[in-house]
Design an enzyme around this catalytic site. Structure first.
Site, PDB file in Angstrom:
ATOM      1  CG  ASP A  48       3.479  22.484 -11.168  1.00 53.60           C
ATOM      2  OD1 ASP A  48       4.037  21.435 -10.777  1.00 53.60           O
ATOM      3  OD2 ASP A  48       2.670  22.505 -12.106  1.00 53.60           O
ATOM      4  CB  SER A  74       9.142   6.359   0.351  1.00 50.82           C
ATOM      5  OG  SER A  74       8.259   5.369   0.836  1.00 50.82           O
ATOM      6  CE1 TYR A 130       5.115   7.830  -2.952  1.00 50.74           C
ATOM      7  CE2 TYR A 130       5.766   5.725  -1.985  1.00 50.74           C
ATOM      8  CZ  TYR A 130       5.579   7.099  -1.871  1.00 50.74           C
ATOM      9  OH  TYR A 130       5.863   7.727  -0.691  1.00 50.74           O
ATOM     10  CE  LYS A 187       8.322   9.619  -2.582  1.00 49.15           C
ATOM     11  NZ  LYS A 187       8.634  11.031  -2.242  1.00 49.15           N
TER      12      LYS A 187
END
Length: 259
Positions: A60, A143, A156, A160
C-alpha cells in the site's frame, strides 16, 4: 544483451495498465521484477505467468509501514534494489463527478494526494534509504496533467505537478549527497489503459481525445514502458532531474488536449 540483466526492479501499481507493461518490459530485458500492488490476485497472477525472476509484493503505497516492510523484504531476498518505479496512482474521479477546484471535497482531494503524492514521497524516501549503499534509478510516473491545468481533474493535476517537482528535488538532493541515485519523471498523456477505458465508458469522447494528439491516436502502455527501460538502464547514467513527455506531440503545439 538484455538491457536490465541482473537488475532488481520494483514497480508499484505493477499488476495492471502502465505498471504491468513496465513489469513485462523489465522482465523481458533480464531484470528480476518485484510486482508491487495493493491487489494480490492480479499481482500474483502476473507473477505466476512470468515465472522465474518475478514475484508479487503486496504494498500500500500510502502507508509508510508498508514501504518499510516491503523494501526491507526486497533487500533481505536480493541484497539490493537497483530500480524503483513509482507508478501507482488514482485518477481522482469522485463518485459524484465533482472534480473541479470549486466542488472537489476535501476528503476526495486527500484521497488522491495520499496515493499519488504521498505514495511517491514515501517511495523516494525509502528508495533512497535502501539504494544509498549501491546506487540506482528512481522513476516517478507523473502525467501530462502535471504540466498543464486540468479544470475538471483538479486534485489529479495538482498531485502530478507535485510529483514532477519532487522528482527534481530528489535528483538534486542525491547529487548533493554524492549518492549515485538518479531520479526522473515520465509524463504520459492519453495512454489506453483500464483507467482510460473506464473514463471512456463514463462518456469521454474517444475520437476527440485521439484527434487532440498530432499523431491522432491513443498511446500504448508499452510505449511508456520503453522510456522507463531507458531510464532504468545503464544507458541513462547522466540523466537525472529530467522529465519525459509521452503525449503524441500534444504539448508541442498550442491547442492542447480537450479538458
Amino acid at each position: 544483451m538484455a538491457r536490465l540483466a541482473g537488475k532488481i526492479v520494483l514497480v508499484t501499481g505493477g499488476a495492471s495498465g502502465i505498471g504491468e507493461a513496465i513489469v513485462r518490459a523489465s522482465h523481458k530485458e533480464g531484470a528480476r521484477v518485484v510486482i508491487a500492488d495493493i491487489h494480490p490476485s492480479a499481482g500474483t497472477r502476473l507473477a505466476d505467468e512470468l515465472g522465474e525472476r518475478a514475484h508479487f509484493l503486496q504494498l500500500d503505497v500510502a502507508e509508510e509501514a508498508s514501504w518499510i516492510t516491503g523494501l526491507d523484504a526486497v533487500i533481505a531476498e536480493h541484497g539490493r534494489l537497483d530500480v524503483l518505479v513509482n507508478n501507482a496512482g488514482v485518477t481522482g474521479n469522485a463518485a459524484d463527478g465533482q472534480n473541479d477546484p470549486e466542488h472537489t471535497t476535501l476528503d476526495e482531494w486527500r484521497r488522491v494526494m495520499r496515493v499519488n503524492l504521498d505514495g511517491v514521497f514515501l517511495g523516494c524516501k525509502h528508495g533512497i534509504r535502501v539504494m544509498r549503499p549501491t546506487g540506482g534509478s528512481i522513476i516517478n510516473m507523473s502525467s501530462r496533467s502535471g504540466l498543464v491545468g486540468v479544470p475538471h481533474q483538479a486534485a489529479y493535476a495538482a498531485s502530478k505537478a507535485a510529483v514532477r517537482n519532487h522528482t527534481k528535488s530528489v535528483a538534486l538532493y542525491c547529487a548533493e549527497q554524492g549518492v549515485n541515485i538518479r531520479c526522473n519523471s515520465v509524463h504520459p498523456a492519453a495512454i489506453l489503459t483500464p483507467m482510460w477505458e473506464a473514463m471512456l465508458k463514463d462518456g469521454a469522447d474517444a475520437e476527440a481525445v485521439a484527434r487532440a494528439s498530432p499523431l491522432h491516436r491513443f498511446g500504448r502502455p508499452d510505449e511508456v514502458a520503453a522510456i522507463v527501460i531507458l531510464l532504468a538502464s545503464d544507458e541513462a547514467t547522466f540523466i537525472t532531474g529530467s522529465e519525459f513527455n509521452i503525449d503524441g506531440g500534444i504539448l508541442a503545439g498550442s491547442a492542447g488536449a480537450p479538458k
